[in-house]
Design an enzyme around this catalytic site. Structure first.
Site, PDB file in Angstrom:
ATOM      1  N   GLY A 129       0.737  -1.219   0.058  1.00 15.99           N
ATOM      2  CA  GLY A 129      -0.087  -0.051   0.145  1.00 15.99           C
ATOM      3  C   GLY A 129       0.883   1.286   0.075  1.00 15.99           C
TER       4      GLY A 129
ATOM      5  NE  ARG B  61      -2.437  -4.131  -1.142  1.00 11.43           N
ATOM      6  CZ  ARG B  61      -2.217  -3.600  -0.188  1.00 11.43           C
ATOM      7  NH1 ARG B  61      -1.261  -4.192   0.806  1.00 11.43           N
ATOM      8  NH2 ARG B  61      -2.626  -2.405   0.382  1.00 11.43           N
TER       9      ARG B  61
ATOM     10  CG  ASP C 208       4.042  -9.687   4.895  1.00 15.54           C
ATOM     11  OD1 ASP C 208       4.647 -10.356   5.931  1.00 15.54           O
ATOM     12  OD2 ASP C 208       3.080 -10.132   4.367  1.00 15.54           O
TER      13      ASP C 208
ATOM     14  CE  LYS D 158       4.663   0.302   2.433  1.00 13.36           C
ATOM     15  NZ  LYS D 158       3.788  -0.544   1.586  1.00 13.36           N
ATOM     16  CB  THR D 159       3.545   0.208   6.929  1.00 13.13           C
ATOM     17  OG1 THR D 159       2.264   0.233   7.385  1.00 13.13           O
ATOM     18  CG2 THR D 159       4.759   0.152   8.005  1.00 13.13           C
TER      19      THR D 159
ATOM     20  CG  ASP E 276      -1.275   0.057   8.867  1.00 14.94           C
ATOM     21  OD1 ASP E 276      -1.931   1.060   8.596  1.00 14.94           O
ATOM     22  OD2 ASP E 276      -1.389  -1.123   8.474  1.00 14.94           O
TER      23      ASP E 276
END
Lengths: 566, 566
Positions: free
Chosen positions: A103, A168, A199, A225-226, A228
């Site tokens: 994402g 993804r 992941d 990277k995220t 979240d």
């Protein structure tokens, strides 16, 4: 304003007409203003440096299994850039590939810009940078584009992942690893930078191991990277994108708070991104001071039930009503129900029953549910019950992700309040209003922090590859200090790893960094929330500013975590 | 940051502890930075001025009826502030009341600050300003607070209406007018400023007429407020709040566009505020260049059906799919279905049938629908059919406002695409994603434009009251020029009026300013939309900036309308 007018120094960057629509030929004023700025660099990157090894590394758990899975990488030290001169000695160029995985998160384009600028400055224009298109599938299918100054320029400091797009897919099977080998051989790559979450970085480490085991020259470096915020550790204090995304959500929440207080008649239930961890909800709470914020990790630790969460919210609404406030703002992480064990149990039983039985209208099928699950099912609002029974994924499974947690909670709270009204325990007016802040945050213009941080991460990745490192994750530290004082290095990806047993095999995983209930951000929240619940301490962070006195603030989570470390 | 720390000049403003929770004791950095700034004023307001009358005014329609309804106000001239000296002559103070009416709009607090500062500067501290609490009900029930420097300061340049809050009550019955008279007599008011939309300004004019007819000294001045942008005319080129709200929505839309392009797999259907007019959707389209924007006024003018709107969207999706784009962004005004005559007809028939008949499962009741309505009903997605039949308001009527237009369109487009797939006319992938941007925009921190505009509107209201004017709406013009050059005056409210026949009586109304299909903003949109539909000309406006080169941009609608006038 036309794109070609954007470049103040008179240089005209051609719009690649061969790729219609893939990028905008027009920019807003704010986008244009961001294209031009020159980004600050940590001082170690501005001068000649050496890459110095640290002590051998450990793992997050199960060192024996990690050693077996990564025989060529296990135990390798982390690396740190220090003032020196060796970096200037390299006289040949590097051939590097880069991929965006998963994402979007604000700042991804600046990681790529950082790699590119590093190569320009440090290898005297002799290097090549390739961008794989559409994520890891681009590696497997050898779909790439050469990233030149003209190609990269329009994306500098811009949001989104549209420069080369993301995907993804994972490189998992032997066949896929073979495809990746063929691609990096064909492009004669010295290095590959994988920009992704937990992941993707695990995947990066597997690629590094694979290439090294086969004596290939291609090294692999990951980047955290995220939005979240659940990929971090001591050496990697933040994943990029979290800062911008939280600031965008917090802006909207602050506005909704103003609305709540101005009209005085709505409870706003705001669902925020974060399925596996509640960092976003916690950060937004620290930035805006809502009446209630539910932190999934706490719900799990206390083994709370849906009924107890509902009760907690309802209690506060009742107390507020006594104080004359029939409005409020409540933050909920989208992964909330994943943190509640009884819901998981119910879903498992439902999947079992629905696979075999017909759901009869009389509800006889419900007798097959265990007592606790039956009670929970009956506690759920009717619309949610129907959704669970009717909406199934292609495998026939209940679609938990489709449940709109904020609407479910509104209905449950409303039911509970009605019961209390019957018992004369509550006499207020309740009107719930639901919000989901999601996509709006993933692709915002990067905050100054994310823009600078990503640029440094890209430089670091370049420096690590130049010095021959592999299996490291780009690491930039000391982030609470001015950019000049940031530290730059790489951390052994194996040191973040543990294993999970899947299908009888050990699989390496980077454990998601959950909200720590003993960590400084949660403790601050916990110490203030009772006050926030009843008094209205709303903060309105306002829109992200790129210039002026408020442009360089960093997020509370990072500030508090770094403060606690210091 | 604590509120008391916010004031850089060392003065400490006490937090009114008697009103717990009514306003924040803490401010974000951006909020704090906005508290301090000094706002620019039109030069006519910085120096001594005269208030000069223009020619007698007309009405929007039915002058005879308007003359009967407003015998004491009809035909009165508009007023304009000109450099002069009479304003300095007044030596006594003024007693003024102010009320916020209807939904929030960014900038309301600055209108109040403007009135206050005008009184401070021009009446040498001898004046009083009272704020009525919770909207017009505050006038009727005489609930007010004296607005002092300390009380107002924390709200300067801040969003929301929480200083004195707002409400949707109207002063309508003779009894209510009597209550209003009592209140203004009790407070001995020289003037009343009504900050509101079309209805509230109509109400303001009725109050002005009433007070004057009774030889009371209280004058009434209106101020144009609504994020919907549908209260405007030549003399009042904009309603405040529209600028900020559109910029906030456009920021989010721009982010969603980046997301759409980065992932390449979603059609984002974005519903925007604006029930009676589509100005917000049009402005957001001009700021972001979506693939599709539906303008309600055009749908109505072309007598489009729901099927034809669906067909228009589906056609573009099919064409885009042929170009390889299975993603896009579509803007929809929340009032869309109110613009479609056949939907209104269906709703009317449903209300009739549902009031009398039982809805049988076999669907025999549908035979009572006219043919066109029957066809439309069958065309609607099942979920919407159910919603229409099941969710009724307390009067048993279908709740049109509850229909989520964006979700309805997603389902209808999906159905249509599936049909075309069967006919081999479409071969793409369609995944709809719905958004509603609403509450987030009503209470944002006012943009520089709205902050300045509102401050000038407040000053203008003060000046008009000081010179004894009544029944005017505060009017600030020449808005595309620097603030110094803005014109300041008042426009006869009766000149905006027409009458509607209701319950056998003529009722005065200020006609909502709809999107003009011959106006410059729509024409620009219409000239570009075919290009936007197929190419991806997305613009990402980014967050509102308060300082720097992009801080003082005004919205496209206003720019184009002023340009067309010039």
């Amino acid at each position: 304003m036309a794109y070609t007018k954007a470049n103040g120094n008179g240089r005209v960057f051609p719009v690649p007409a061969a790729v219609p629509g893939r990028f905008a030929s027009e920019y807003s004023e704010v986008q244009t203003s961001r294209l031009h700025i020159s980004l600050p660099l940590p001082s170690v990157l501005k001068n000649p440096f050496d890459v110095v090894d640290g002590p051998p590394s450990f793992t997050a758990g199960n060192p024996e299994e990690i050693a077996k899975l990564f025989p060529n990488l296990f135990g390798q030290p982390s690396a740190m850039l220090m003032p020196g001169d060796s970096s200037e000695r390299l006289d040949k160029g590097l051939r590097i590939g880069v991929v965006l995985s998963g994402g979007q998160a604000p700042g991804g384009h600046n990681v790529i810009s950082g790699i590119f600028d590093f190569l320009q400055r440090r290898t005297k224009g002799k290097s090549k940078l390739y961008g794989f298109r559409g994520g890891p599938i681009g590696i497997m299918k050898c779909k790439y584009v050469e990233l030149t100054e003209d190609f990269i320029y329009p994306y500098r400091n811009q949001g989104g992942f549209d420069m080369i797009c993301s995907g993804r897919d994972k490189i998992e099977t032997p066949e896929q690893f073979k495809q990746a080998e063929e691609t990096v051989r064909k492009l004669d790559l010295d290095g590959l930078v994988v920009i992704g979450g937990d992941d993707s970085n695990t995947n990066a480490c597997l690629l590094a191991q694979n290439f090294r085991a086969k004596n290939m020259k291609t090294r692999v470096i990951g980047c955290p990277k995220t939005i979240d915020g659940d990929l971090k550790c001591k050496e990697v204090p933040a994943s990029f994108g979290f800062d911008t995304a939280c600031k965008l959500y917090a802006e909207m929440i602050g506005n909704v708070m103003k609305d709540a207080r101005s009209t005085g008649k709505y409870y706003h239930f705001v669902r925020l991104m974060g399925r596996a961890a509640s960092h976003i909800t916690l950060e937004c709470a620290l930035e805006t001071h809502p009446n209630i914020a539910i932190i999934g990790e706490e719900v799990a630790a206390n083994k709370q039930t849906l009924k107890s969460v509902t009760g907690y919210i309802t209690d506060i609404i009742c107390k507020r009503s006594e104080l004359g406030y029939n409005y409020g703002v409540i933050l909920i992480p989208e992964g909330l129900i994943d943190f509640i064990p009884e819901v998981q149990q119910l879903i498992a039983e439902l999947n079992e029953i629905l696979a075999q039985d017909v759901v009869d209208k009389e509800g006889l099928w419900k007798k097959k549910l265990r007592r606790q699950s039956h009670e929970l099912f009956e506690f759920l609002p009717e619309a949610i019950q129907e959704q669970l029974l009717l909406e199934r994924d292609p495998h026939g499974n209940v679609q938990v992700a489709k449940i709109e947690t904020e609407n479910m909670l509104i209905q449950m709270v409303e039911n509970e309040l009605n019961e209390r009204k019957q018992e004369y325990k509550y006499n207020g007016q309740f009107r719930g209003q639901s919000h989901f802040f999601g996509y709006e945050g993933r692709c915002g213009l990067p905050s100054n922090f994310d823009a600078n941080y990503c640029y440094a991460l890209g430089f670091a990745a370049g420096a690590l590859l130049q010095s021959g490192k592999t299996g490291l994750i780009s690491s930039v530290g000391n982030l609470a200090a001015p950019v000049e004082e940031w530290t730059v290095g790489g951390t052994a990806l194996t040191s973040l790893m543990d294993v999970e047993r899947r299908h009888g095999k050990f699989k390496p995983v980077i454990k998601k960094a959950l909200v720590e209930l003993e960590g400084a951000p949660f403790k601050k929240f916990a110490s203030l929330r009772d006050d926030w619940a009843l008094m209205n301490r709303y903060l309105s962070p306002g829109p992200v500013q790129f210039v002026g006195p408020t442009a360089n603030m960093i997020n509370q989570t990072l500030l508090l975590e770094l403060g606690a470390q210091a």
